[in-house]
Scaffold this motif. Structure first.
Motif, short mmCIF file in Angstrom:
data_model
loop_
_atom_site.label_atom_id
_atom_site.label_comp_id
_atom_site.label_asym_id
_atom_site.label_seq_id
_atom_site.Cartn_x
_atom_site.Cartn_y
_atom_site.Cartn_z
N LEU A 44 -4.33 7.13 1.11
CA LEU A 44 -4.00 5.86 0.49
C LEU A 44 -4.18 5.97 -1.01
O LEU A 44 -5.22 6.42 -1.49
CB LEU A 44 -4.90 4.75 1.05
N LEU A 45 -3.15 5.61 -1.76
CA LEU A 45 -3.21 5.64 -3.23
C LEU A 45 -3.84 4.34 -3.70
O LEU A 45 -3.26 3.28 -3.58
CB LEU A 45 -1.82 5.83 -3.81
N GLN A 103 -2.50 4.73 -12.11
CA GLN A 103 -1.90 6.05 -12.05
C GLN A 103 -0.42 5.94 -11.72
O GLN A 103 -0.02 5.24 -10.81
CB GLN A 103 -2.62 6.89 -11.01
N SER A 104 0.41 6.67 -12.46
CA SER A 104 1.85 6.63 -12.21
C SER A 104 2.21 7.64 -11.12
O SER A 104 1.43 8.54 -10.79
CB SER A 104 2.62 6.94 -13.50
N LEU A 105 3.41 7.50 -10.58
CA LEU A 105 3.86 8.44 -9.56
C LEU A 105 4.08 9.83 -10.14
O LEU A 105 3.91 10.84 -9.45
CB LEU A 105 5.14 7.93 -8.90
N ARG A 130 0.86 -1.18 0.00
CA ARG A 130 0.00 0.00 0.00
C ARG A 130 0.90 1.23 0.00
O ARG A 130 1.83 1.34 0.79
CB ARG A 130 -0.90 0.05 1.24
N LEU A 131 0.62 2.17 -0.91
CA LEU A 131 1.37 3.42 -0.98
C LEU A 131 0.52 4.54 -0.41
O LEU A 131 -0.67 4.65 -0.70
CB LEU A 131 1.75 3.73 -2.43
#
Length: 118
Positions: free
Chosen positions: A19-20, A25-27, A12-13
Motif C-alpha cells: 500500500l502506497l 511521493q510522485s509515481l 488507495r494505490l
C-alpha cells in the motif's frame, strides 16, 4: 488528487503488493517501469475516524467480536475431547481412527506453531 478530486481519503494505490501511503511521493519517484501494474482501490465509504479517548475501547456495543481469535481455543478443545474419548472408549476407536486423530493433532500443532511463532 488530479484524477479523484475530493475522494483522496477513499482512494488507495497498491504497487507490488504494498500500500502506497506517502501522498507526497510522485509515481515517478517509485521508479515505475513500462507496463508496471499499479492497483487502485476506491472505497465506497470514507474510512472511519480513528477512535480517540479511553471510553471507545470499553464500549461493548461498538466492539466487534473477533471470531478468528476463538478458532485456536475451539480446535484445542475439540482435539482434547476427542483424545479423552479415545482414551476412555478405546474399544470404539479403530487403529485407523486413532492414526488419523494423531495425524490431525500433529498437523494442527505444526500449523499453530508456524502461525504463532513470531
Amino acid at each position: 488528487r488530479a484524477y479523484f478530486p475530493g475522494q483522496e481519503q477513499q482512494v488507495r494505490l497498491i504497487y507490488q503488493g504494498q500500500l502506497l501511503r506517502d501522498d507526497a511521493q510522485s509515481l515517478a519517484a517509485l521508479h515505475l517501469t513500462h507496463n508496471s501494474v499499479l492497483h487502485c482501490h476506491i472505497s465506497q465509504h470514507s474510512p472511519a475516524p480513528a477512535p480517540t479517548g479511553p471510553h471507545t475501547s470499553a464500549d461493548p456495543v461498538h466492539t466487534a467480536l473477533n471470531v478468528g481469535s476463538l478458532m485456536l481455543p475451539l480446535f484445542v478443545l475439540m482435539l482434547a475431547v476427542l483424545w479423552y474419548f479415545q482414551l476412555q472408549y478405546r474399544h470404539v476407536f479403530t487403529a485407523t481412527a486413532t492414526t488419523f486423530l494423531a495425524g490431525l493433532t500433529l498437523l494442527f500443532s505444526f500449523m499453530a506453531f508456524t502461525m504463532y511463532r513470531r
